[in-house]
Design a protein around this motif. Structure first.
Motif, PDB file in Angstrom:
ATOM      1  N   ARG A 113      -4.731  -3.853   4.037  1.00 19.26           N
ATOM      2  CA  ARG A 113      -3.666  -4.790   3.618  1.00 19.26           C
ATOM      3  C   ARG A 113      -2.288  -4.264   4.029  1.00 19.26           C
ATOM      4  NH1 ARG A 113      -6.456  -5.294  -1.636  1.00 19.26           N
ATOM      5  NH2 ARG A 113      -7.717  -7.209  -1.588  1.00 19.26           N
ATOM      6  N   ASN A 114      -2.091  -2.963   3.889  1.00 15.17           N
ATOM      7  CA  ASN A 114      -0.813  -2.347   4.257  1.00 15.17           C
ATOM      8  C   ASN A 114      -0.547  -2.500   5.755  1.00 15.17           C
ATOM      9  OD1 ASN A 114       0.596   0.479   5.227  1.00 15.17           O
ATOM     10  ND2 ASN A 114       1.479  -0.317   3.334  1.00 15.17           N
ATOM     11  N   ILE A 115      -1.594  -2.374   6.565  1.00 12.34           N
ATOM     12  CA  ILE A 115      -1.459  -2.532   8.015  1.00 12.34           C
ATOM     13  C   ILE A 115      -1.013  -3.949   8.362  1.00 12.34           C
ATOM     14  CG2 ILE A 115      -2.745  -2.577  10.195  1.00 12.34           C
ATOM     15  CD1 ILE A 115      -4.566  -0.358   8.900  1.00 12.34           C
TER      16      ILE A 115
ATOM     17  N   ASP B  73     -11.440   0.961   3.833  1.00 15.14           N
ATOM     18  CA  ASP B  73     -10.349   1.012   2.859  1.00 15.14           C
ATOM     19  C   ASP B  73      -9.576  -0.315   2.884  1.00 15.14           C
ATOM     20  OD1 ASP B  73      -7.964   1.479   1.426  1.00 15.14           O
ATOM     21  OD2 ASP B  73      -7.944   3.603   1.967  1.00 15.14           O
TER      22      ASP B  73
ATOM     23  N   GLN C 134       0.122   2.722  12.957  1.00 11.00           N
ATOM     24  CA  GLN C 134      -0.695   1.555  12.604  1.00 11.00           C
ATOM     25  C   GLN C 134      -2.115   1.685  13.155  1.00 11.00           C
ATOM     26  OE1 GLN C 134       0.523  -0.447  10.120  1.00 11.00           O
ATOM     27  NE2 GLN C 134       0.680  -2.330  11.317  1.00 11.00           N
TER      28      GLN C 134
ATOM     29  N   GLU D 169      -7.301  -1.491   0.772  1.00  6.18           N
ATOM     30  CA  GLU D 169      -5.875  -1.355   0.455  1.00  6.18           C
ATOM     31  C   GLU D 169      -5.080  -0.924   1.688  1.00  6.18           C
ATOM     32  OE1 GLU D 169      -3.179  -2.521  -1.887  1.00  6.18           O
ATOM     33  OE2 GLU D 169      -5.227  -2.445  -2.667  1.00  6.18           O
ATOM     34  N   LEU D 170      -5.625   0.034   2.424  1.00  2.00           N
ATOM     35  CA  LEU D 170      -4.968   0.482   3.656  1.00  2.00           C
ATOM     36  C   LEU D 170      -4.921  -0.657   4.670  1.00  2.00           C
ATOM     37  CD1 LEU D 170      -3.699   2.734   5.324  1.00  2.00           C
ATOM     38  CD2 LEU D 170      -6.007   3.470   5.983  1.00  2.00           C
TER      39      LEU D 170
ATOM     40  N   ASP E 291      -3.562  -4.831  13.618  1.00  2.00           N
ATOM     41  CA  ASP E 291      -3.591  -5.902  12.627  1.00  2.00           C
ATOM     42  C   ASP E 291      -4.971  -6.575  12.587  1.00  2.00           C
ATOM     43  OD1 ASP E 291      -2.084  -8.006  10.896  1.00  2.00           O
ATOM     44  OD2 ASP E 291      -2.985  -9.210  12.479  1.00  2.00           O
TER      45      ASP E 291
ATOM     46  N   ASN F 276      -4.014   4.330  11.246  1.00  2.00           N
ATOM     47  CA  ASN F 276      -4.409   3.788   9.943  1.00  2.00           C
ATOM     48  C   ASN F 276      -5.578   2.803  10.073  1.00  2.00           C
ATOM     49  OD1 ASN F 276      -2.415   5.269   8.700  1.00  2.00           O
ATOM     50  ND2 ASN F 276      -0.990   3.559   8.485  1.00  2.00           N
TER      51      ASN F 276
ATOM     52  N   GLU G  65       0.640  -6.042   6.492  1.00  2.00           N
ATOM     53  CA  GLU G  65       2.036  -6.225   6.075  1.00  2.00           C
ATOM     54  C   GLU G  65       3.009  -5.552   7.050  1.00  2.00           C
ATOM     55  OE1 GLU G  65       2.226  -4.729   2.119  1.00  2.00           O
ATOM     56  OE2 GLU G  65       0.943  -6.314   1.285  1.00  2.00           O
ATOM     57  N   THR G  66       2.643  -4.344   7.508  1.00  2.00           N
ATOM     58  CA  THR G  66       3.528  -3.601   8.400  1.00  2.00           C
ATOM     59  C   THR G  66       3.630  -4.255   9.777  1.00  2.00           C
ATOM     60  OG1 THR G  66       2.954  -1.555   7.242  1.00  2.00           O
ATOM     61  CG2 THR G  66       3.999  -1.304   9.379  1.00  2.00           C
TER      62      THR G  66
END
Length: 230
Positions: A49-51, A44, A32, A46-47, A104, A35, A53-54
């Motif tokens: 947003r993924n962080i 980025d 995390q 999109e990346l 986050d 990233n 969520e994770t």
């Protein structure tokens, strides 16, 4: 240090399982953070947003591991080194969750700044990589219950502190030369401080390792005295 072997094979399994869960959580947090640095560097979205969520998975792992610690204490009534190990695990996952929160928040900073073209005023990558390496080393020391490796972590934190001080000086120069940069400087300053705190939390993990193996609480101890334990 090996985990104590008990007459109850099930107890052995429970201790090994919970240790493995901590390492899995730590590996997720490490990814995390990596990233998050990439998301800041490349902006980025999109990346980022993924962080975010994770991070929910990281939070869930903290709760699950803490619940298992409570269950083991209630069921097995561990003593001595076993109790120290379980207390250490409970504290370690708290620090790991806080490091996950840093990733986050860094990701949310990227999302909040989406659409703005300016990159960060200074590069956080070098300090961030040092912090991630320190976390990796802390997890490795945890896996092996290695006191010498835990003691070495104290000196790794010094490197992060020096880079943090350098970044602050650079940011202060930006503000003095152009007051219009102040909002952006405050964003980067907050991010740098959050990354610097990762080093402090890794140092906490080294404290827990020393406590678990040696039975000695080294919090608030001079670094010279900690060195003597290695």
């Amino acid at each position: 240090m090996e985990v104590n072997k008990h007459i109850s094979g099930q107890f052995n399994t429970e201790l090994e399982t919970i240790r493995s869960s901590v390492l899995a959580m730590g590996g997720m947090v490490e990814q995390q953070l990596s990233n998050a640095l990439e998301a800041i560097h490349s902006q980025d979205v999109e990346l980022a947003r993924n962080i975010v969520e994770t991070d929910l998975k990281v939070n869930a792992m903290e709760i699950a591991i803490d619940e298992e610690c409570t269950r083991i204490i209630a069921k097995r009534q561990p003593a001595a080194s076993d109790l120290r190990l379980i207390l250490m695990i409970s504290k370690t996952v708290t620090d790991l969750e806080r490091m996950g929160d840093v990733a986050d928040k860094l990701a949310r900073m990227v999302l909040n700044n989406a659409g703005r073209t300016q990159p960060p005023l200074v590069s956080l990558d070098s300090m961030g990589r040092l912090a991630i390496k320190m976390l990796h080393d802390a997890l490795d020391a945890f896996a092996r219950m290695d006191v010498e490796a835990a003691v070495r972590l104290y000196h790794e934190d010094d490197k992060i502190d020096r880079q943090y001080e350098s970044i602050i000086r650079e940011l202060m120069t930006y503000m003095m030369e152009d007051p219009r940069t102040i909002p952006q400087v405050l964003d980067v300053l907050w991010a740098a401080r959050s990354i610097e705190r990762i080093g402090d939390r890794c140092q906490h993990i080294s404290d827990y390792i020393i406590y678990c193996v040696k039975g000695k609480d080294v919090r608030h101890t001079k670094i010279e005295d900690v060195d003597s334990l290695g």
